[in-house]
Structure formats: C-alpha cells, structure tokens
Design a protein around this motif. Structure first.
Motif, mmCIF file in Angstrom:
data_model
loop_
_atom_site.group_PDB
_atom_site.id
_atom_site.type_symbol
_atom_site.label_atom_id
_atom_site.label_comp_id
_atom_site.label_asym_id
_atom_site.label_seq_id
_atom_site.Cartn_x
_atom_site.Cartn_y
_atom_site.Cartn_z
ATOM 1 N N MET A 1 0.812 -1.220 0.051
ATOM 2 C CA MET A 1 0.115 -0.113 0.056
ATOM 3 C C MET A 1 0.767 1.087 -0.025
ATOM 4 N N ASN A 2 0.900 2.129 -0.970
ATOM 5 C CA ASN A 2 1.662 3.263 -1.160
ATOM 6 C C ASN A 2 0.906 4.522 -0.429
ATOM 7 N N ILE A 3 1.967 5.307 0.072
ATOM 8 C CA ILE A 3 1.288 6.437 0.819
ATOM 9 C C ILE A 3 2.043 7.556 0.099
ATOM 10 N N ILE A 4 1.272 8.767 -0.263
ATOM 11 C CA ILE A 4 1.785 9.946 -1.017
ATOM 12 C C ILE A 4 1.306 11.219 -0.020
ATOM 13 N N ASN A 5 2.156 12.225 -0.022
ATOM 14 C CA ASN A 5 1.956 13.326 0.900
ATOM 15 C C ASN A 5 1.026 14.294 0.371
ATOM 16 N N ILE A 6 0.216 15.162 1.042
ATOM 17 C CA ILE A 6 -0.507 16.169 0.916
ATOM 18 C C ILE A 6 0.507 17.331 0.991
ATOM 19 N N ILE A 7 0.686 18.132 0.113
ATOM 20 C CA ILE A 7 1.758 19.213 0.247
ATOM 21 C C ILE A 7 1.219 20.635 -0.411
ATOM 22 N N VAL A 8 1.505 21.726 0.788
ATOM 23 C CA VAL A 8 1.012 23.252 0.412
ATOM 24 C C VAL A 8 1.843 23.469 -0.956
ATOM 25 N N ILE A 31 -11.248 9.239 -1.185
ATOM 26 C CA ILE A 31 -10.741 10.448 -1.905
ATOM 27 C C ILE A 31 -10.781 10.083 -3.092
ATOM 28 N N TYR A 32 -11.535 10.802 -4.127
ATOM 29 C CA TYR A 32 -11.280 10.773 -5.455
ATOM 30 C C TYR A 32 -10.658 11.760 -6.221
ATOM 31 N N LEU A 33 -9.971 11.516 -7.491
ATOM 32 C CA LEU A 33 -9.328 12.527 -8.020
ATOM 33 C C LEU A 33 -9.688 13.738 -8.230
ATOM 34 N N ASP A 34 -9.426 14.986 -7.653
ATOM 35 C CA ASP A 34 -10.014 16.226 -7.961
ATOM 36 C C ASP A 34 -10.743 16.642 -6.912
ATOM 37 N N ASP A 35 -11.325 15.729 -5.870
ATOM 38 C CA ASP A 35 -11.862 16.025 -4.861
ATOM 39 C C ASP A 35 -11.025 17.269 -3.866
ATOM 40 N N ILE A 36 -11.875 18.272 -3.474
ATOM 41 C CA ILE A 36 -11.264 19.213 -2.537
ATOM 42 C C ILE A 36 -10.877 18.716 -1.377
ATOM 43 N N LEU A 37 -9.470 18.826 -0.768
ATOM 44 C CA LEU A 37 -9.209 18.117 0.497
ATOM 45 C C LEU A 37 -9.173 19.177 1.511
ATOM 46 N N VAL A 38 -8.548 20.397 1.289
ATOM 47 C CA VAL A 38 -8.377 21.446 2.420
ATOM 48 C C VAL A 38 -8.269 22.666 1.603
ATOM 49 N N LEU A 61 -1.886 16.059 9.321
ATOM 50 C CA LEU A 61 -0.624 16.593 10.277
ATOM 51 C C LEU A 61 -0.690 17.710 10.626
ATOM 52 N N VAL A 62 -1.502 18.751 9.979
ATOM 53 C CA VAL A 62 -1.578 20.010 10.319
ATOM 54 C C VAL A 62 -3.055 20.526 10.602
ATOM 55 N N ASP A 63 -3.541 20.647 11.707
ATOM 56 C CA ASP A 63 -5.083 21.070 12.039
ATOM 57 C C ASP A 63 -5.218 22.298 11.597
ATOM 58 N N THR A 64 -6.770 22.431 11.544
ATOM 59 C CA THR A 64 -7.518 23.785 11.252
ATOM 60 C C THR A 64 -6.872 24.970 12.044
ATOM 61 N N GLY A 65 -6.640 26.135 11.381
ATOM 62 C CA GLY A 65 -6.222 27.144 12.205
ATOM 63 C C GLY A 65 -4.472 27.467 12.391
ATOM 64 N N ASN A 66 -3.791 26.418 11.929
ATOM 65 C CA ASN A 66 -2.382 26.493 12.093
ATOM 66 C C ASN A 66 -1.863 27.243 10.783
ATOM 67 N N ILE A 67 -0.739 27.807 10.784
ATOM 68 C CA ILE A 67 0.023 28.471 9.668
ATOM 69 C C ILE A 67 0.848 27.482 9.060
ATOM 70 N N GLU A 69 3.624 26.797 5.238
ATOM 71 C CA GLU A 69 4.349 27.540 4.276
ATOM 72 C C GLU A 69 4.516 26.571 3.012
ATOM 73 N N SER A 70 4.897 27.216 2.137
ATOM 74 C CA SER A 70 4.976 26.594 0.918
ATOM 75 C C SER A 70 5.810 25.209 0.862
ATOM 76 N N GLN A 71 5.264 24.302 0.249
ATOM 77 C CA GLN A 71 5.856 22.818 0.268
ATOM 78 C C GLN A 71 5.790 22.117 1.160
ATOM 79 N N GLN A 72 5.211 22.602 2.611
ATOM 80 C CA GLN A 72 4.843 21.914 3.821
ATOM 81 C C GLN A 72 4.016 20.826 3.516
ATOM 82 N N ILE A 73 4.431 19.369 4.327
ATOM 83 C CA ILE A 73 3.717 18.308 4.249
ATOM 84 C C ILE A 73 2.361 18.463 5.235
ATOM 85 N N ILE A 74 1.139 18.649 4.792
ATOM 86 C CA ILE A 74 0.197 18.340 5.903
ATOM 87 C C ILE A 74 -0.742 17.574 6.225
ATOM 88 N N GLY A 75 -0.489 16.610 5.257
ATOM 89 C CA GLY A 75 -1.386 15.329 5.360
ATOM 90 C C GLY A 75 -0.894 14.116 4.513
#
Length: 392
Positions: A1-8, A31-38, A61-67, A69-75
């Motif tokens: 099972m592969n895991i990919i990152n959700i990146i800013v 989750i399906y292709l083009d679903d809005i995640l965040v 990995l980063v909850d609602t309300g947190n700051i 940056e570009s290219q940060q992994i959030i999920g």
C-alpha cells in the motif's frame, strides 16, 4: 500500500504563509481525483488543494487554524484500489483508539463518587452554591476553602468573560494593514456630486429583458459606472497615476478594481483594460469576479495591478460615504443608493431618481480642480449614457 503526501502548493509571490481554514475530509474518508481536500487562506486569496489520485485520507498532520508554508507536508493519502477495506480498517483503528481514551478517562476521573462520601459541611456548601459533581476536578483534596474559592472563581468568571477573543484571519489582517497604509501615506480628501439616474433606469427598463435574453446576463448599473470612469480617466490622467517616492507613475492601461463584500471580508478584484470593453463584456467580467469571490476562487492575478477602484455601498442602502483609497492608487469612486427626490428640471420641481457620488483622492497628487472636474464629467456621462456608447 503506497502513501503520498499532501503538500502546500507554491504560494504566490509576496505571500509568505497561509492558514488552514478547513479540511473537507477526515482520516478514513474515501478520496477521488480532484476532490477538494483542504482550503488555505493567505492575506490575499483562498487556495484549494485537490486530490491528485484516488485513495483514502490516512492522516492530517496540521490541523485547522495553523500556519503553513510553501511545500510543507500537511497530510498523507493511502493509494489503493480497494478503497472500502482501507477505509474500514482506518475507521476501526480510530474507534479502538477512542475507546482506549474513554477507558483511561473513566479510570482517572472520580465522577462516580457520591455526594454522601463528603462531610456534612462540604455537602452543605456544594448544595448552597449549586455546584455539581461534574464541575469539581480534584475530589481527593476537596475542603471548605476550595469550595469557597471555586464559587468565587465561577462568579468572577461570569462577570469578566462576557466577550470572546478571536484571531484575525489573514485576509482581515491584510485589509487592516492596507487601510492603515492608506490613512498614514496619503492626504485624503473627498468631493461629492449627485446624478440623475433616470436615463440609465429607462434603458434598463426598456432593454433589460432583451439584453438578458441575448447575452444571458443581467444589465446592471456598475457597468455604466465602469464605462464612465474609463472614459473620464483619459481626460484626467493623474487620477490613473500614483506616487512612488518622489516620482509620479502614469498608467497607460485602465484596470479598475470593483470592491466586493464576501464572507471573509472586502476584496477588490480587477476588470482589466476596461477602456476596450463594451457594456456586455464588462457585465460578464463583473459576474465572473462575483462568482469567483463568493466561491473563494479569486487568484492573486485577479487582485493585482489595479489603477482605480469603484466601491458600491448602495447595495447595502448607503446614502453617502467617504471611501478610503486603495493604495498605492490615488483615487476611489463611491457609488450609493438611488432614491427618488425632489429635483429642479427645466425650472420645475420633479421627482427623479438621484444617486450621490463620492470621490476620495490623494491631495498630494490631485488638485481639487481636477478632482471636481473629473467627478462632474462622470456625472455628465451617466446622465447622458449615449455618450458612453459613442465614446464622446
């Protein structure tokens, strides 16, 4: 099972960070292709991160309300063909974790202790002060003084905590900063005039339905104001200019900001090259920007490089205002509610639909004479709208 990152994604130029304002999925969701995640909010726009593959949301990995940056992994997302089994496993793991936390909570809490276990004096204090067992955290060290202090804290809290403190959103902070920048870096003055809107209203009443059937869009009022401003700016180039240090920058293009009120605050997207657009094209651009503003789809490009702003307080019933300049611009036009008023026409008093116009301008660059003449020309163009069509 592969895991990919959700990146800013790479944030726009001049934007340092963003705030997560909403996750649309939770761990275990399919989750399906083009679903809005965040959704992320910067000081200018709201950005949506879509799914790039099918899978299951594995973690946030980063909850609602947190700051962030570009290219940060959030999920992270699990990539799998069998979405149902993975979703079930993640849900079961989550439920087991919640059960474990609940059991630990029960072990470490004393809410099952009965009132009768306390001394008569403590039982009396609990009863007279209307304190429930659930409100007390430390049962083992409970005494009369703690009951008194507890009651005092509850009373004091009810007196001072009659408000709530909420952090400003990035967009609201940006609006506040821009307003202070305008106040502190310009010598702002406002001049007023009034317009008889009868001819424009007649055009809308006579041709509005035909216009809508042909172009599939409503003929509004703002397009006439945009057209009038575009023509007037050609005769008064200083109102299309701005101050940069000790220089004056004259613009040869006509990009007009239209102030929009959205749930997240005031935004001013741009209609570009308005001098080359017809009323139909302006109406279509306005509608497109309104839809994008209400659905958080405005891009940085939609908000950059404006030369002049129009704001319409009339949609909220405003009769008159002194609009604040949108820096680094040098002027802003405020349009207001249309009301029937007694008006002298051909030496007779008539009831006509009147709108007040307000032009705020930077007096460092624009003289009173130019601002008054500019506003008077807009009045003439609106009162004789065929001049807008003939470009004279």
């Amino acid at each position: 099972m592969n895991i990919i990152n959700i990146i800013v994604p790479e944030l726009p130029e001049s934007v340092n960070n963003a705030v997560i304002i909403q996750w649309h999925k939770k761990p275990g969701d399919k989750i399906y292709l083009d679903d809005i995640l965040v959704e992320l909010e910067t000081d200018k726009v709201v950005l949506e991160i879509p799914a790039t593959k099918n899978g299951i949301l594995n973690s946030i990995l980063v909850d609602t309300g947190n700051i962030v940056e570009s290219q940060q992994i959030i999920g992270t997302i699990n990539l799998t063909k069998n979405l149902d089994n993975v979703a079930l496993n993640i849900t079961n793991n989550k439920n087991n974790k919640l059960k474990k936390q609940l059991n630990n909570f029960k072990k470490n809490n004393f809410t099952d202790k009965k009132i009768n276990d306390f001394s008569p004096s403590i039982r009396k204090k609990i009863k007279t002060n209307n304190i429930t067992i659930e409100q007390i955290n430390d049962f083992n060290n409970l005494n009369i003084n703690k009951i008194k202090n507890f009651h005092k804290k509850e009373k004091d809290s009810s007196l001072v905590n009659n408000y709530k403190r909420v952090k400003m959103t990035p967009i609201r902070k940006h609006i506040a900063q821009r307003l202070m920048e305008s106040k502190n870096n310009s010598v702002m003055l406002t001049t007023f005039n009034e317009v008889n809107m009868q001819k424009i209203i007649n055009i809308r009443q006579k041709y509005g339905e035909l216009f809508k059937r042909k172009y599939e869009i409503k003929l509004g009022l703002t397009s006439f104001h945009v057209k009038a401003v575009s023509q007037a700016l050609k005769f008064f180039p200083k109102l299309n200019a701005f101050i940069d240090g000790e220089d004056i920058i004259y613009n040869d293009i006509y990009n007009i900001n239209i102030a929009l009120s959205t749930e997240r605050g005031l935004l001013a997207p741009i209609i570009k090259n308005t001098n080359n657009l017809s009323l139909v094209e302006i109406e279509k651009e306005i509608k497109k920007l309104v839809v994008k503003g209400n659905t958080n789809k405005l891009s940085v490009d939609d908000l950059s490089s404006g030369n002049f702003t129009i704001t319409n307080g009339g949609v909220f019933g405003s009769l008159m205002s002194t609009p604040i300049i949108n820096p680094p611009q040098s002027a802003i036009l405020g349009i207001h509610a249309i009301n029937n008023r007694p008006f002298v026409l051909n030496n007779k008093i008539s009831i006509v639909p009147i709108m007040y116009l307000a032009l705020s301008y930077d007096h460092r660059l624009i003289d009173g004479k130019d601002s008054i003449k500019f506003l008077f020309l807009i009045k003439q163009l609106l009162e004789d709208p065929f001049r807008l069509l003939l470009n004279i």
